[in-house]
Design a protein around this motif. Structure first.
Motif, PDB file in Angstrom:
ATOM      1  N   ARG A  46       2.865  -3.990   5.060  1.00  0.00           N
ATOM      2  CA  ARG A  46       2.257  -4.637   3.899  1.00  0.00           C
ATOM      3  C   ARG A  46       0.950  -3.921   3.608  1.00  0.00           C
ATOM      4  O   ARG A  46       0.146  -3.702   4.506  1.00  0.00           O
ATOM      5  N   MET A  47       0.791  -3.539   2.351  1.00  0.00           N
ATOM      6  CA  MET A  47      -0.431  -2.872   1.919  1.00  0.00           C
ATOM      7  C   MET A  47      -0.915  -3.528   0.633  1.00  0.00           C
ATOM      8  O   MET A  47      -0.106  -4.021  -0.162  1.00  0.00           O
ATOM      9  N   MET A  48      -2.228  -3.522   0.462  1.00  0.00           N
ATOM     10  CA  MET A  48      -2.810  -4.136  -0.737  1.00  0.00           C
ATOM     11  C   MET A  48      -2.284  -3.436  -1.983  1.00  0.00           C
ATOM     12  O   MET A  48      -2.284  -2.212  -2.082  1.00  0.00           O
ATOM     13  N   ASP A  49      -1.789  -4.233  -2.892  1.00  0.00           N
ATOM     14  CA  ASP A  49      -1.315  -3.744  -4.178  1.00  0.00           C
ATOM     15  C   ASP A  49      -2.357  -4.184  -5.206  1.00  0.00           C
ATOM     16  O   ASP A  49      -2.526  -5.379  -5.452  1.00  0.00           O
ATOM     17  N   HIS A  50      -3.054  -3.234  -5.780  1.00  0.00           N
ATOM     18  CA  HIS A  50      -4.130  -3.575  -6.704  1.00  0.00           C
ATOM     19  C   HIS A  50      -3.614  -4.216  -7.988  1.00  0.00           C
ATOM     20  O   HIS A  50      -4.347  -4.943  -8.651  1.00  0.00           O
ATOM     21  N   ALA A  51      -2.356  -3.982  -8.326  1.00  0.00           N
ATOM     22  CA  ALA A  51      -1.782  -4.612  -9.516  1.00  0.00           C
ATOM     23  C   ALA A  51      -1.581  -6.110  -9.319  1.00  0.00           C
ATOM     24  O   ALA A  51      -1.760  -6.894 -10.249  1.00  0.00           O
ATOM     25  N   THR A  52      -1.199  -6.526  -8.087  1.00  0.00           N
ATOM     26  CA  THR A  52      -0.958  -7.947  -7.835  1.00  0.00           C
ATOM     27  C   THR A  52      -2.135  -8.631  -7.150  1.00  0.00           C
ATOM     28  O   THR A  52      -2.234  -9.848  -7.181  1.00  0.00           O
ATOM     29  N   HIS A  73      -2.459  -8.666  -3.925  1.00  0.00           N
ATOM     30  CA  HIS A  73      -1.948  -9.180  -2.648  1.00  0.00           C
ATOM     31  C   HIS A  73      -1.378  -8.045  -1.807  1.00  0.00           C
ATOM     32  O   HIS A  73      -0.934  -7.027  -2.357  1.00  0.00           O
ATOM     33  N   PRO A  74      -1.332  -8.222  -0.508  1.00  0.00           N
ATOM     34  CA  PRO A  74      -0.617  -7.237   0.314  1.00  0.00           C
ATOM     35  C   PRO A  74       0.878  -7.342   0.017  1.00  0.00           C
ATOM     36  O   PRO A  74       1.455  -8.425   0.125  1.00  0.00           O
ATOM     37  N   GLU A  75       1.477  -6.255  -0.404  1.00  0.00           N
ATOM     38  CA  GLU A  75       2.886  -6.257  -0.797  1.00  0.00           C
ATOM     39  C   GLU A  75       3.698  -5.348   0.124  1.00  0.00           C
ATOM     40  O   GLU A  75       3.148  -4.472   0.809  1.00  0.00           O
ATOM     41  N   VAL A 130       5.828  -2.523   1.707  1.00  0.00           N
ATOM     42  CA  VAL A 130       6.015  -1.078   1.622  1.00  0.00           C
ATOM     43  C   VAL A 130       7.170  -0.752   2.558  1.00  0.00           C
ATOM     44  O   VAL A 130       7.152  -1.128   3.734  1.00  0.00           O
TER      45      VAL A 130
END
Length: 141
Positions: free
Chosen positions: A115-121, A123-125, A127
């Protein structure tokens, strides 16, 4: 994909037991294919909330789904309370098995979930990465 059927016992923490089963298998990625059972108490984080809510049992687990990794998991459950109300959300630690939980995991030995931070959401999303095949004794690179 390899399947791993599990029966969890009274007193086990649902989330922690699934993560422990993954560790025992040495897997880095899995999905919950099916899950039902009963809980004596549940901790679910409802949509849009910062912290989990506490629900007291007896509780029936109607559905359990999500992804498991060796670092972080993302599980959702639908539960029925004793009065018949149905609630769903993110499974947090603190969901204690009452009589049993029957879960079927799909282990993905060639894959790794992180899980990595998704700047679009915000939240950690998830991968998803393919793992190199495991080396065996006599093969040359």
């Amino acid at each position: 994909m390899e399947t791993l059927p599990l029966r969890l016992s009274p007193g086990q923490d649902l989330r922690r037991a699934l993560e422990a089963a993954l560790a025992v298998e040495g897997a880095r990625a899995a999905f919950v294919l099916s899950g039902i059972g009963s809980l004596s108490g549940a901790q679910l984080r409802l949509a849009g909330r910062e912290r989990p809510d506490t629900f007291e049992g007896p509780i029936e687990v109607l559905t359990l789904a999500g992804s498991l990794s060796d670092r972080e998991s993302h599980l959702h459950a639908t539960i029925a309370l004793a009065d018949g109300r149905v609630i769903g959300g993110h499974v947090a630690p603190g969901c204690t098995v009452r009589t049993t939980a029957e879960v079927l995991l799909g282990l993905l030995p060639e894959w790794e979930f992180r899980r990595m931070m998704d700047h679009a959401t915000g939240h950690p999303e998830l991968v998803i990465r393919r793992q190199p095949p495991a080396a065996t004794g006599g093969e040359q690179p």
